[in-house]
Design an enzyme around this catalytic site. Sequence first.
Site, PDB file in Angstrom:
ATOM      1  CB  SER A 564      -1.329 -29.991  35.400  1.00 18.80           C
ATOM      2  OG  SER A 564      -1.162 -31.375  35.279  1.00 18.80           O
ATOM      3  CG  ASP A 652       5.041 -31.208  31.016  1.00 18.42           C
ATOM      4  OD1 ASP A 652       5.255 -32.251  31.659  1.00 18.42           O
ATOM      5  OD2 ASP A 652       4.014 -30.521  31.158  1.00 18.42           O
ATOM      6  CG  HIS A 684       3.873 -30.805  34.788  1.00 20.26           C
ATOM      7  ND1 HIS A 684       3.113 -30.763  33.627  1.00 20.26           N
ATOM      8  CD2 HIS A 684       2.980 -30.933  35.805  1.00 20.26           C
ATOM      9  CE1 HIS A 684       1.830 -30.867  33.939  1.00 20.26           C
ATOM     10  NE2 HIS A 684       1.722 -30.975  35.242  1.00 20.26           N
TER      11      HIS A 684
END
Length: 708
Positions: A564, A652, A684
């Site tokens: 991320s 995601d 995610h």
Amino acid sequence: MNAKLTSAIEVYRRLVSHPEPVVAWFSYNGIQNQIAVNSIWNQSDLDRLEKVKFTKSYVVTENSPAKFEVIHRKISTTDNDVMYNEEAPSGKFNAIIRKFTPKKGGEEKQFIEIWNHCKKIKQFDVLGKEKHGKICTKDGQFGSLHWSKDETKLLYVAERKPPKMVSFFDTKAGEKTDGEPPVRGHEHDFKQDWGEQLISKHNLALNVLDLESGDINTLDTIPSDLSVGQAIWTPKDELVFVGWKQEPYRLGLTYCPIRKSAIYLLDLKTSTIKQLSEENRASWLPRLSPDGSKLIYLDNAIGGPHYQCSRLMMCDMKTGKLTVLVDIVKDPKGDDCPGVYSMSLPQRCWTSDGKRVFINSVWRRQLGVLVVNTETGKITPILSESHTCLRVTDVIDNRLLVLHSSINQLPYFSICRLPESGQESTAVFQPLDDPEPSLDINFEVLKFLPTNRPHPKVGTLEYEGILVTPKNGKDKHPLIVFPHGGPHSVFTTDFKLFPAVFTLSGFAVIYINYRGSIGYGDNSLRSLPGNVGDMDVKDCQEVAESVVKLDQIDESKVAVFGGSHGGFLTTHLIGQYPEFYKVACCRNPVTNIASMMPESDIPDWCHTESGFEFTYDSLTTGEKLTEMWKKSPLQYVDKVQAPLLIMLGLDDARVPPKQGEEYYKQMKARNKKCRLIGYKDNCHPIDKVEASADACINVLDWFWQHLD
């Protein structure tokens, strides 16, 4: 397969064979001097490629104050179709919500079952009653199941029943004569959801099941522009719940407790609703004192960084008076409390006298327990001197259940009796199981003060790294630089599977809590927006360059790994410091803020972290796109030398897979070494059993290929 990979696979198998604790709570026992404790655990099954859920129960005696002994343990597997299992206040009954799909096919059914200590005594086919849609799962946001005080009713959250939609051309769907007619021509209308990990949540309502009559009351008096959740009964048979505003449109809620919301009180007798929390705030996680006279909750400003320092608020349920128990802490000094940073509270977090509450909160690089005296406002932290992380899971009769873990200690539950008010830091914990032996891992906290790079508004702020190394290693270790995601998140010293596998496979790992991390005060957190791609990158590089000078580190073998925003930093680091990093891996990376904005469930993140204020009617101007590009790692792709492995969760909704694909294509177009792995049915976190195992070993394989 080479020996290193074979060994790493065995390490992974060994670590995931240890169950992952979910929660523990005190249960009704009825025998004097005996305490019943129930707990839920998950265990990854690498053969069946699923997580097996089971319960472990304990019978504990307290023969003298704070002297506990476990006299009985029992394990039983739990059906994965069980959505909830909530014990009644008396301990005489359990309410179970179970989902069921017929073997011959057909739509999923949901049942509410009531059990006594011997058998199932009632069952309700709740979807068959056609009063509402599917019951909301225990998602950490909306889902809840709560008994009324008299144990005759259950409160739960479910999707509102949508009107029947039919085509303009459907001649078989006649107009209804016993209710609302079907709505024609709207069957393909866009349905908003709440984003990452909440894509099935659309329009949620509170429902009350009468256990005597079997009737379900969907509480339509609640405004339809609210999605509701976290609902609880009061002793007066009223309801307290959180309502999130749905208009003008919804933004992702997972990991984002800054969406406009409020705490409400619903009087079922008069159908009147009263807002308990302040206007125009994000208020959530309501918890009532045992006598129902006081309510605490967490409170944030709307918008801005997604994970912020929260206020701990208290509401007098009789007068409605609001008190700030713990305020925002901007710049904590020394060992001062850095504020409240929490995504969850125990369902029961009050002492029996209603004078103290227990809050799990990040305290710099640790997770600890804050004990707040609701009469004086005094805060007493319960922190481990050995950097073990502590998380309280239940409080009752002045006893605590606490989860322990550290970087080199697998998790376990413990019990303790509360010391006197103000002395909680002296609490003595008794493990419910013998803790696993410590792993062959060392770790230490490193502090950094970038005096040559002060922030223009808040000055020079300290940040930290946590260096994790194999124990008794004689050789120099290759280094994995590991910045966290968020960016407003933190690495605490609790157990983490991937770094443990990496370290036991011969790597040193440096966790980096750059400026902007939570747990270090609000000034530090808010120093990063507008400076991403620069300040956070330089903080990481300063740590990396310092650590490679240590004797136990092989400075010629440096890798970088992150997910991320950690993936954002990974791709920045290999682009801005191409000679330093020999190999890299990123998971669901942000690579181009400008192109992410229209696809993500959090377009506000793109504005905020780029230094712009976000409003719902914000337009993407050329100025904004240019600034977002200037902060994005893709601009440095020409300079990248390190072979890069990209891992994507193909479902995601937070950082769309196109972000990683875009970077991959640009690497391939430049004939640079890059591999892309996509995991179906993963969002995610990429945390399904098969994907997690495959990803961990693939990271090590990739690093060894390009470091050895």
